[in-house]
Design an enzyme around this catalytic site. Structure first.
Site, PDB file in Angstrom:
ATOM      1  N   ASP B  92       0.869  -1.173   0.000  1.00 28.10           N
ATOM      2  CA  ASP B  92       0.000   0.000   0.000  1.00 28.10           C
ATOM      3  C   ASP B  92       0.908   1.226   0.000  1.00 28.10           C
ATOM      4  O   ASP B  92       2.133   1.106   0.084  1.00 28.10           O
ATOM      5  CB  ASP B  92      -0.958  -0.031   1.189  1.00 28.10           C
ATOM      6  CG  ASP B  92      -0.230   0.090   2.519  1.00 28.10           C
ATOM      7  OD1 ASP B  92       0.995   0.317   2.532  1.00 28.10           O
ATOM      8  OD2 ASP B  92      -0.887  -0.067   3.554  1.00 28.10           O
ATOM      9  N   ASP B 271      -7.431  -7.693   0.372  1.00 24.67           N
ATOM     10  CA  ASP B 271      -6.512  -7.867   1.501  1.00 24.67           C
ATOM     11  C   ASP B 271      -7.270  -7.442   2.738  1.00 24.67           C
ATOM     12  O   ASP B 271      -8.193  -6.618   2.654  1.00 24.67           O
ATOM     13  CB  ASP B 271      -5.264  -6.995   1.380  1.00 24.67           C
ATOM     14  CG  ASP B 271      -5.539  -5.573   1.821  1.00 24.67           C
ATOM     15  OD1 ASP B 271      -6.183  -4.823   1.061  1.00 24.67           O
ATOM     16  OD2 ASP B 271      -5.168  -5.212   2.962  1.00 24.67           O
TER      17      ASP B 271
END
EC number: 2.4.2.29
Lengths: 376, 376
Positions: B92, B271
């Site tokens: 991320d 996720d």
């Protein structure tokens, strides 16, 4: 006979033997990883079996009695089935843990009353009850109920305590002989030598214990804070009296150096929380010395954890990675260090055995003791 | 083309695809276990690979930037080498973590200034710097720097924030195109749709993101507290706009039911910390429903953890044993539950893929959503 002595080292009193138990034969010298509450902390059973590969592990009666409790263990068919471990298990008698609860326990002739460290509830252990508990746990090797004296310890207290331990031993043996295993397999019983750091008491106790003609014999009350030299002196005095044809178990010992020195004195079995507890604090034992993996010096050392190591963690992880896991407080760090340390301890006793069998133990031991004393 | 769409389910918008990256091809739909600080908490890399077997895992730029820091990662040759994981990694951008530091961060046009949660030190992330950080980490898939709006969120704030995210995206793309991978392999870049729970903003953002013609596209700002129905509505509105030939990644989602419902809407990648975090609190996901393993009802249930389970823990440990480990606060309990939950999540997406390919996804999904809603 459960124990067969295979070989004695020409350069020391070190021995290689085989100890038969219901769940398999143990090659001695052996180190028993400590699985306090039905788990070697942070290690899966398959890793313990396939990577660390000890012939036997240890469970703590005191802890298992409190959690999960022997009712659950009985329903499960014993500790082996409960935790999924089909090799031998030795249980201590709870004596050491109860003794450690100072201020929360009262020792009397009948037994010990104590308060649980978990919820403060009142309990009592007697020589008879701890035999029953170990029957219920289903350990392959059961330990006598003893009083573990502190260090330092007044001579008079040590003497009186030793006699109490001997009287408790008689009651343990009687109860052991009058009771039956619960799960259809044989359980072995080991008495424990006490006597603090007083050679005359240790000799007296060793003779008393030798006289019980047990399958194996243990030495308790050491590694409680005394200098290593006193430990070795006591272990030697006791080993020289305990029967040659029976295994000798030195309880709660110790560092890798302690283990090699005591093997050289004729000790066959060991257990200690040091490899697992110190691992959780970032201390690694290696054949070159000890490593504090938290040190900044390992931050960018991308070499394998221990190129001479014997478990998958030694090759698959780097020092820098393990150092990072400790810095970031990631539990995987503790898992890795634990597997490494136990792998090293088991390698150490296996290599000792190999050296005893081929006659090269003494010079190797002397060399290793020097090497392992370093801090890397 | 990195993405190949293999099949679309006749009864829903679910898709099966293949996403090629430098470290291997990912079969979609996929769930990415979260390895926050270079470790999936409590799981050895070999267990992750051999037992849980995800095609890709996720790392957090914010956490990796603070520890071990990208200097160390650069010296190691990237995160893959540092942690010993040779399959794909997605990172991320740090946007979500920085947004979570409320009271400790300030958002401006240039970027975000924030205080470390570890030592309070001051740092700044900009669209350019997070691209650089992800270059240094060496992720196969790099995410754009975005602002993740909270729930609830005023319409005006959501609109302004979305435009900021779009402007940051332009800067990310420019910097990504002007910079090079550090380790000789290709890195893919995914932009992120924002717009809170406002359909018009979501559509506007999805069109903007689709217009960048990226290799894959992500949907952020969901699973932040809104009702599941709103999440599904937004995901559907966005999926209907995002290009069919590119993978769609719904960030931070979710429960097993959320995952199946979003697969049915056309999402390909997920996720979430839920399987790992909830595992550490004793919550197990199974195809029959959820289990709170701490409950006394499991105390003497010696049946395997999950007879339908897909990892070694499901067969090798019993419910009673796992319950005991949680009661005794033994870390092995968290390790077992984590492997179980991740194993279940990966099974869920693999089975979804299989069902999409053979055309039976929709009725199976409807049935599973009912089953998994139970508490056992």
């Amino acid at each position: 006979m459960n124990f067969t002595l295979k070989h004695t080292d020409p350069g020391s009193k070190a021995r290689a033997g085989l100890l038969k138990t219901a769940h398999g034969t143990i090659e001695t010298p052996i180190f028993m990883p400590v699985g306090t509450v039905a788990s070697v902390k942070g290690v899966h059973q398959r890793e313990l079996r396939d990577e660390i590969d000890p012939d036997i592990i240890l469970g703590n009666t005191y802890h298992l009695y409190l959690r999960p409790g022997t009712e659950i263990l009985k329903s499960a068919g014993g500790l082996h089935k409960f935790m999924g471990w089909d090799r031998p298990i030795l249980t201590d008698s709870g004596g050491y843990q109860v003794y450690s609860l100072s201020g929360r326990r009262k020792i009397k002739e009948e037994g010990v009353k104590f308060k649980s460290h978990i919820d403060g509830s009142l309990h009592e252990f007697t020589p008879e009850s701890v035999v029953d508990l170990q029957r219920e746990i289903g350990a392959d090797i059961i330990m006598a109920f003893d009083e573990c004296t502190p260090y330092p310890c007044e001579y008079d207290y040590a003497r009186r305590s030793m006699h109490l331990t001997h009287r408790w031993l008689d009651r343990c043996i009687k109860h052991f002989e009058e009771s039956e295993p619960l799960y259809g397999y044989q359980q072995l019983f080991f008495p424990i030598v006490q006597g603090s750091v007083y050679t005359d008491l240790r000799k007296q106790s060793a003779e008393y214990i030798a006289g019980t003609d047990a399958v194996g014999n243990a030495i308790g009350g050491l590694s409680v804070g005394e200098p290593a030299e006193e430990m070795y002196e006591m272990a030697e005095a006791v080993c020289d009296i305990l029967p040659t044809g029976k295994p000798r178990y030195l309880m709660g010992v110790g560092t890798p150096i302690n283990i090699l020195e005591n093997i050289a004195l004729g000790v066959d079995m060991f257990d200690c929380v040091m490899p697992t507890r110190n691992a959780r604090n970032g201390m690694l034992f290696t054949s070159e010395g000890t490593i504090n993996i938290k040190n900044k010096k390992w931050e960018d050392d991308f070499s394998p954890l221990d190129p001479m190591g014997h478990t998958f963690v030694d090759q698959e992880y780097s020092k820098a990675y393990l150092r990072h896991l400790f810095a970031a407080n990631e539990y995987l760090g503790k898992q890795i260090a634990t597997i490494h340390n136990l792998g090293f301890y088991l390698w150490l006793v296996r290599e000792s055995r190999r050296r005893i069998l081929d006659g090269s133990f003494r010079p190797w031991k002397d060399q290793m003791v020097k090497q392992m004393d370093k801090r890397l």
